[in-house]
Design a protein around this motif. Structure first.
Motif, mmCIF file in Angstrom:
data_model
loop_
_atom_site.group_PDB
_atom_site.id
_atom_site.type_symbol
_atom_site.label_atom_id
_atom_site.label_comp_id
_atom_site.label_asym_id
_atom_site.label_seq_id
_atom_site.Cartn_x
_atom_site.Cartn_y
_atom_site.Cartn_z
ATOM 1 N N VAL A 36 39.912 37.266 42.213
ATOM 2 C CA VAL A 36 39.177 38.473 41.807
ATOM 3 C C VAL A 36 39.958 39.737 42.144
ATOM 4 N N THR A 37 40.739 39.706 43.214
ATOM 5 C CA THR A 37 41.540 40.879 43.567
ATOM 6 C C THR A 37 42.613 41.140 42.515
ATOM 7 N N MET A 38 43.275 40.089 42.051
ATOM 8 C CA MET A 38 44.332 40.257 41.057
ATOM 9 C C MET A 38 43.758 40.540 39.665
ATOM 10 N N ALA A 39 42.719 39.787 39.282
ATOM 11 C CA ALA A 39 42.214 39.884 37.913
ATOM 12 C C ALA A 39 41.266 41.059 37.713
ATOM 13 N N SER A 40 40.385 41.295 38.679
ATOM 14 C CA SER A 40 39.359 42.320 38.500
ATOM 15 C C SER A 40 39.733 43.668 39.095
ATOM 16 N N GLN A 41 40.793 43.720 39.911
ATOM 17 C CA GLN A 41 41.160 44.964 40.574
ATOM 18 C C GLN A 41 42.575 45.418 40.227
ATOM 19 N N ASN A 42 43.567 44.559 40.496
ATOM 20 C CA ASN A 42 44.939 44.981 40.244
ATOM 21 C C ASN A 42 45.232 45.159 38.762
ATOM 22 N N LEU A 43 44.630 44.315 37.930
ATOM 23 C CA LEU A 43 44.879 44.411 36.493
ATOM 24 C C LEU A 43 44.414 45.752 35.924
#
Length: 387
Positions: free
Chosen positions: A218-225
């Protein structure tokens, strides 16, 4: 430094801190954290966000905005409610998730994926993320019509007669209305400093599977992206992989003190990257630096500063955030819908992101990009059949 940068940095701090701090408290208490350990969580998260925003912004002279992972806090709060994991096991999961983020940064695969996403899709993604947040500003008029409508009026007048300082007048008007109408809640005001409390990690396999992996995803997909999409849509070129590596390493070091995950910011970054921060894009990095300084102050000031920010009514926070994001939403929609070639793809990306759909525990920002890229593949990658 400029007054508009100070205001933008303060607005970003007000929005970023108050919008999700309750979820973090819920997660910490659910995992059995004491009052001192919960304060340590806030200290670690604020120090991590502050340092990874302030130093890169000053070195690169570009707005670098890092924030804690709000979807990650939801994952932790949900897991904590089950009562299956201890605080030490959660810390072990934080460290494993941070190592996975470091691996993404060092390998450069995340940046390579982002490089393949067309600007129209990235801009539509950002517009969808911000529009969902900005809609709350007008929804808040249902519970506090006087506050929200007065702020909207001051904002419109400010844009007409004093565009550079429109958000300053809007914020002052909102605070004044809240103060005179008795909407400021000063009950949480108290003096106190936060201190780091070391929590020994316990690397339990169930916590790694149930906490570390979902937290990483979720950090990579929902935030960093969407965070990368935000600064690219604003016209800034940043070293994505080194900064991803930096967030992972800082999270890893501060994990035993309660830092579960930090990442690129999208919503608060858009506040500091827009024209409201400064007319000159080359000087907007100071707004991000102000955000970094204020986050460090909150981390050190702990209870006192947190109580001060929490005194503002949520309707004021929602209204000031929504109004501050209007110009960025407009420019993102223009960038996404402008090229006729990718117009339908951008619309699909925007609508899926705006819908708030959540599948497999992953938020709509990721699925918006997936839907947009699938539509792009069908339109341009699949050969047309001859009739």
């Amino acid at each position: 430094m400029s007054l508009t940068a100070l205001v933008a940095g303060f607005v970003a701090t007000l929005v970023g801190f108050t919008s999700s701090i309750a979820i973090i408290f819920q997660a910490a208490h659910g995992l059995g954290a004491s009052t001192e350990e919960t304060a340590s969580w806030i200290w670690a998260l604020c120090m991590a966000c502050g340092l990874t925003s302030l130093l890169p912004s000053l070195l690169l002279r570009k707005p670098v905005m890092m924030a804690w992972s709000t979807p990650g806090a939801v994952v932790l709060a949900t897991a904590a409610a089950s009562g299956q994991f201890t605080l030490s096991q959660a810390v072990g999961a934080f460290m494993v998730s941070s190592l996975l983020i470091v691996a993404c940064g060092v390998s450069g695969w995340f940046e390579r994926v982002m490089d393949r996403i067309p600007m129209a899709v990235a801009a539509a993604l950002l517009a969808g993320v911000l529009a969902r947040f900005a809609m709350q500003a007008f929804g808040a008029a249902g519970t506090a019509p006087g506050l929200v409508l007065s702020m909207l009026l001051v904002y419109l007048l400010g844009k007409r007669f004093s565009a550079r300082y429109a958000m300053l007048w809007t914020l002052i008007a909102g605070i004044a209305w809240a103060a005179f109408s008795g909407m400021l809640d000063t009950s949480a005001l108290a003096f106190g400093l936060a201190w780091p409390v070391f929590i020994e990690p316990d690397f339990h396999w169930q916590a790694i599977v149930s906490l570390a992996l979902p937290l990483f995803v979720v950090t990579m997909a929902s935030q960093n992206l969407p965070g990368v999409a935000a600064f690219r849509a604003a016209g800034y070129v940043l070293p994505v992989s080194p900064l991803i590596t930096l967030t992972g390493m800082v999270s890893l070091v501060l994990a035993p003190f309660g830092c579960y995950a930090i990442n690129f910011s999208a919503i608060t970054a858009s506040i500091c990257m827009g024209r409201e921060a400064h007319e000159d894009p080359a000087r907007r990095y100071m707004a991000a630096a102000v955000w970094g300084v204020l986050m460090i102050v909150i981390g050190i000031g702990g209870v006192m500063v947190a109580g001060l920010l929490a005194a503002f009514p949520m309707q004021l926070v929602q209204a000031v955030a929504g109004l501050a994001l209007l110009s960025t939403i407009a420019s993102s929609l223009v960038a996404g819908l402008g090229p006729e070639r990718h117009r339908e793809v951008a619309v699909i990306t925007f609508l899926v992101t705006l819908s708030g759909v959540e599948l497999l525990g992953i938020g709509s920002a990721f699925w918006g990009v997936v839907a947009g890229m699938v539509a792009l593949l069908v339109q341009e990658g699949v050969p047309r059949r001859r009739v």
